[in-house]
Scaffold this motif. Sequence first.
Motif, PDB file in Angstrom:
ATOM      1  N   GLU A  76      37.661  26.832   4.338  1.00 12.85           N
ATOM      2  CA  GLU A  76      39.023  26.304   4.190  1.00 12.85           C
ATOM      3  C   GLU A  76      39.083  25.281   3.058  1.00 12.85           C
ATOM      4  OE1 GLU A  76      40.165  24.716   7.977  1.00 12.85           O
ATOM      5  OE2 GLU A  76      40.061  26.673   8.959  1.00 12.85           O
ATOM      6  N   SER A  77      38.074  24.422   2.976  1.00 15.33           N
ATOM      7  CA  SER A  77      38.049  23.401   1.931  1.00 15.33           C
ATOM      8  C   SER A  77      37.860  24.009   0.549  1.00 15.33           C
ATOM      9  CB  SER A  77      36.923  22.389   2.201  1.00 15.33           C
ATOM     10  OG  SER A  77      37.159  21.705   3.398  1.00 15.33           O
ATOM     11  N   THR A  79      38.716  27.022  -0.332  1.00 14.32           N
ATOM     12  CA  THR A  79      39.971  27.716  -0.625  1.00 14.32           C
ATOM     13  C   THR A  79      41.026  26.722  -1.111  1.00 14.32           C
ATOM     14  OG1 THR A  79      39.475  29.413   1.013  1.00 14.32           O
ATOM     15  CG2 THR A  79      41.781  29.186   0.350  1.00 14.32           C
ATOM     16  N   ALA A  80      41.153  25.602  -0.427  1.00 17.64           N
ATOM     17  CA  ALA A  80      42.127  24.584  -0.832  1.00 17.64           C
ATOM     18  C   ALA A  80      41.784  24.023  -2.215  1.00 17.64           C
ATOM     19  CB  ALA A  80      42.184  23.463   0.199  1.00 17.64           C
ATOM     20  N   ARG A  83      42.907  26.926  -4.663  1.00 18.56           N
ATOM     21  CA  ARG A  83      44.333  27.281  -4.653  1.00 18.56           C
ATOM     22  C   ARG A  83      45.271  26.095  -4.831  1.00 18.56           C
ATOM     23  NH1 ARG A  83      44.241  31.767   0.124  1.00 18.56           N
ATOM     24  NH2 ARG A  83      43.504  33.489  -1.167  1.00 18.56           N
ATOM     25  N   GLU A  84      44.835  24.906  -4.441  1.00 21.11           N
ATOM     26  CA  GLU A  84      45.715  23.741  -4.499  1.00 21.11           C
ATOM     27  C   GLU A  84      45.359  22.795  -5.641  1.00 21.11           C
ATOM     28  OE1 GLU A  84      45.653  22.013  -0.570  1.00 21.11           O
ATOM     29  OE2 GLU A  84      46.045  23.959   0.364  1.00 21.11           O
TER      30      GLU A  84
END
Length: 196
Positions: A76-77, A79-80, A83-84
């Motif tokens: 999740e980290s 990916t963030a 993507r972020e």
Amino acid sequence: MVTTRGSTPGRRDRKKAATRQALADAALKLFLERGYDNVTVKEIAEAADTAIATLFAHFPAGKEALILADSGERLESLTAAVRERADGTSVLDALHAFFAARGPFNENLPEEYRVRMDLVLRTPALWAYARTVWVACQAPLAELLAEAAGLDEPGDSEHLLARYVLETPDLASSRPDRLAALGEAFARLKRGWPQL
């Protein structure tokens, strides 16, 4: 812990989370007192007032997972981070910043986290397990790299870069100047993949 967006965890979920935390806390305390290799899962379960079966139900990977389990937090980290990332920030710059803020590279982490990191760094079994759980993110990271490059699917280049990115913190953390080694590694990766 599974909840729907905006809801609070139910009693059962709270009890599971409390059991997981009690097991992780007991493991950390015992590992710090006696050393990782001198503690059994039976002793951890007893210290947390649970059964061995309960320990393995919550931590199927065993002792290592008690210190390094994350329920998907790593992916999740990552990916963030990709993507972020801020406009104008390259994927590799975002990943460099992501790793520089974690684990052995960040000197400003809370004391409890630093204690855990020191334990991992000086315990070969924990270090090897940490590497394994990071490298397990290779395929999803390759997908993220392909997405960022505008590709339908990752090719060999994206898989290779994903593996290099995930191995870099392990290699850099063993150097005398960890943060400088991390920076040098990402500088070289950027030269090899300037489009990312």
